[in-house]
Design a protein around this motif. Structure first.
Motif, PDB file in Angstrom:
ATOM      1  N   VAL A 120       7.911  44.180  32.695  1.00  0.00           N
ATOM      2  CA  VAL A 120       6.686  43.813  32.002  1.00  0.00           C
ATOM      3  C   VAL A 120       6.087  42.611  32.714  1.00  0.00           C
ATOM      4  CG1 VAL A 120       7.320  44.716  29.733  1.00  0.00           C
ATOM      5  CG2 VAL A 120       7.919  42.363  30.327  1.00  0.00           C
ATOM      6  N   ALA A 155      -1.614  47.126  21.008  1.00  0.00           N
ATOM      7  CA  ALA A 155      -0.955  48.117  21.855  1.00  0.00           C
ATOM      8  C   ALA A 155      -0.966  49.451  21.136  1.00  0.00           C
ATOM      9  CB  ALA A 155       0.471  47.701  22.185  1.00  0.00           C
ATOM     10  N   THR A 210       3.150  44.871  23.880  1.00  0.00           N
ATOM     11  CA  THR A 210       3.118  46.157  24.565  1.00  0.00           C
ATOM     12  C   THR A 210       4.350  46.933  24.123  1.00  0.00           C
ATOM     13  OG1 THR A 210       2.856  47.245  26.736  1.00  0.00           O
ATOM     14  CG2 THR A 210       4.405  45.413  26.618  1.00  0.00           C
ATOM     15  N   VAL A 226      -8.011  48.135  23.139  1.00  0.00           N
ATOM     16  CA  VAL A 226      -7.209  49.236  23.673  1.00  0.00           C
ATOM     17  C   VAL A 226      -7.941  50.544  23.375  1.00  0.00           C
ATOM     18  CG1 VAL A 226      -4.989  48.060  23.520  1.00  0.00           C
ATOM     19  CG2 VAL A 226      -5.809  49.388  21.578  1.00  0.00           C
ATOM     20  N   GLU A 239       2.044  43.283  29.516  1.00  0.00           N
ATOM     21  CA  GLU A 239       1.782  44.702  29.780  1.00  0.00           C
ATOM     22  C   GLU A 239       2.984  45.343  30.457  1.00  0.00           C
ATOM     23  OE1 GLU A 239       0.684  47.384  29.013  1.00  0.00           O
ATOM     24  OE2 GLU A 239      -1.358  47.614  29.797  1.00  0.00           O
ATOM     25  N   TYR A 278      -3.953  46.546  37.461  1.00  0.00           N
ATOM     26  CA  TYR A 278      -3.920  45.721  36.254  1.00  0.00           C
ATOM     27  C   TYR A 278      -5.229  44.930  36.193  1.00  0.00           C
ATOM     28  CZ  TYR A 278       1.177  46.426  36.075  1.00  0.00           C
ATOM     29  OH  TYR A 278       2.439  46.965  35.997  1.00  0.00           O
ATOM     30  N   HIS A 293      -4.048  44.296  31.143  1.00  0.00           N
ATOM     31  CA  HIS A 293      -3.966  45.718  30.803  1.00  0.00           C
ATOM     32  C   HIS A 293      -3.887  46.558  32.074  1.00  0.00           C
ATOM     33  CE1 HIS A 293      -4.518  45.334  26.502  1.00  0.00           C
ATOM     34  NE2 HIS A 293      -5.567  44.560  26.686  1.00  0.00           N
ATOM     35  N   ASN A 340      -5.300  38.145  28.354  1.00  0.00           N
ATOM     36  CA  ASN A 340      -4.625  39.443  28.257  1.00  0.00           C
ATOM     37  C   ASN A 340      -4.581  40.152  29.605  1.00  0.00           C
ATOM     38  OD1 ASN A 340      -3.932  39.732  25.406  1.00  0.00           O
ATOM     39  ND2 ASN A 340      -6.137  39.675  25.037  1.00  0.00           N
TER      40      ASN A 340
END
Length: 388
Positions: A241, A131, A175, A90, A233, A286, A279, A277
């Motif tokens: 989400v 996060a 998240t 992140v 996310e 995304y 993001h 994952n």
């Protein structure tokens, strides 16, 4: 005295040679070994579940609008030798640093401009998902410790490690909403991180999506019976989400507000491989890390539970064959439509992909560095026909 001789009937077969006998013995030994091995596999208590016919009928997306199949060409190695399995990444734009979760327990900080690596906080476990909070704090989904909060000064606060009386088996991703509520996944309440392959091979939904409210300190399960619940996310509008189900090669959506509040639907299905994952880049896309490409071998394993039982036996007692390849990342728009894919035949176990300015950063479980690719110099391009 004359030496006696034994007469041999003219039609008698010649005695077997030493080589022939040795080969026959070797073949018999091999057959016995195989039979014993199959018996041991049969007697093993591992029970792989069948997949539904609807699920088996699905095939991954065959063509994406743009692709770059040579991510390693022109890429850089960030923090080489200093980052053990940087699983998630992140970015904090205020400090100009990336946080990454490593296999030795460290949350490390990497400066964006000069790639200097700093040992920041060691959780004492195996940090996975990260996060960035809204007040400088960092939240960690630690596979063994649960959900942790790290203050700006590096102090660790353990928030939660169980729900409904069941301990988290593999706390995976997290998240945070603007109201401070955390959304996170427990990939499997049955298996811990060391046995993640067994969860996927068993084929049963042991994953959960949960919330933690810091104002009440309550942990709630909001979606259950998920297939290895992985990355999660928040949407830009904070109304849902997105979370990934790794072996099903899809991401689903849980609605937080609006008419569909409390319900789930499919965000993107038939991904080109197993997602990890996810993001959001702040620019309408995304980015989904693809740990391993879909293969025909996996199709067979999904179709025939006994193959997965055999693979589980190898995983537990010997060594499971590795067929992972073509790992990388997929970009999708806000509606889950695929936009581009970045991958490489020699890449495997890519777990996270984030875009920062003109660069793409890829985290993984097996390398000792973060991969950085300049998207301006090495963009994904429209193929005439690309099978993935």
């Amino acid at each position: 005295m004359a030496e006696s001789t034994r007469s041999v009937p003219p039609n008698s077969p010649a005695p077997p040679s030493t080589t022939t006998s040795w080969r026959a013995g070797l073949f018999l030994s091999a057959v016995i070994t195989v039979l014993i091995s199959l018996l041991l596999v049969h007697l093993d208590t591992f029970d792989a579940a069948p997949y539904s016919s609807d699920e088996l009928a699905k095939r991954p997306i065959s063509v994406l609008p743009r692709v770059n199949p040579r991510v390693l060409h022109g890429s850089e190695k960030i923090g080489e030798g200093q980052l053990k399995g940087p699983e998630d990444i992140v970015f904090d734009p205020k400090l100009g640093v990336m946080y990454t979760s490593c296999g030795d327990g460290w949350i490390k900080r990497v400066t964006l401009n000069d790639s200097v690596v700093e040992n920041w906080v060691n959780t004492g476990g195996r940090p996975l998902g990260l996060a960035l909070g809204y007040s400088g704090e960092v939240y960690v989904a630690d596979a063994f410790k649960g959900i942790l909060k790290l203050t700006e000064d590096g102090e660790i606060e353990a928030l939660t490690d169980e729900a409904e009386g069941i301990k988290f088996g593999t706390t995976d991703a997290v998240t945070v909403a603007k109201n401070g509520v955390l959304y996170f996944t427990d990939a499997s309440w049955k298996y811990d991180l060391h046995d993640f392959a067994l969860d996927i091979l068993e084929g049963r939904p042991y994953g959960r999506l949960m919330t933690y409210d810091p104002s009440t300190k309550q942990t709630k399960v909001i979606a259950r019976d998920l297939y290895y619940a992985n990355g999660v996310e928040m949407s830009p509008e904070q109304d849902f989400v997105v979370f990934c189900e790794t072996p099903m090669m899809r991401c689903r959506r849980y609605y937080i507000h609006g008419e569909k509040e409390g319900s789930t639907d499919v965000f993107i299905d038939r991904l080109p491989g197993m997602p990890d994952n996810i993001h959001y880049d702040g620019e309408g896309h995304y980015w989904i890390g693809i740990a391993a490409e879909h293969t025909h071998e996996w199709d067979l394993a999904r179709k025939y539970p006994y193959i997965r039982k055999l693979l589980a036996f190898l995983e537990k007692y010997l060594k499971r064959p590795s067929v992972e390849k073509n790992a990388g990342g997929v970009a999708v728009d806000l509606n889950g439509n695929p936009i581009a894919r970045y991958y490489d035949r020699d890449l495997k176990s890519v777990t996270s992909v984030i875009k920062i300015r003109e660069h793409l950063y890829l985290g993984n479980l097996v390398k000792s560095f973060i991969i950085r690719l300049n998207l301006t110099q090495y963009p994904a391009t429209a193929p005439s026909s690309t099978m993935i």
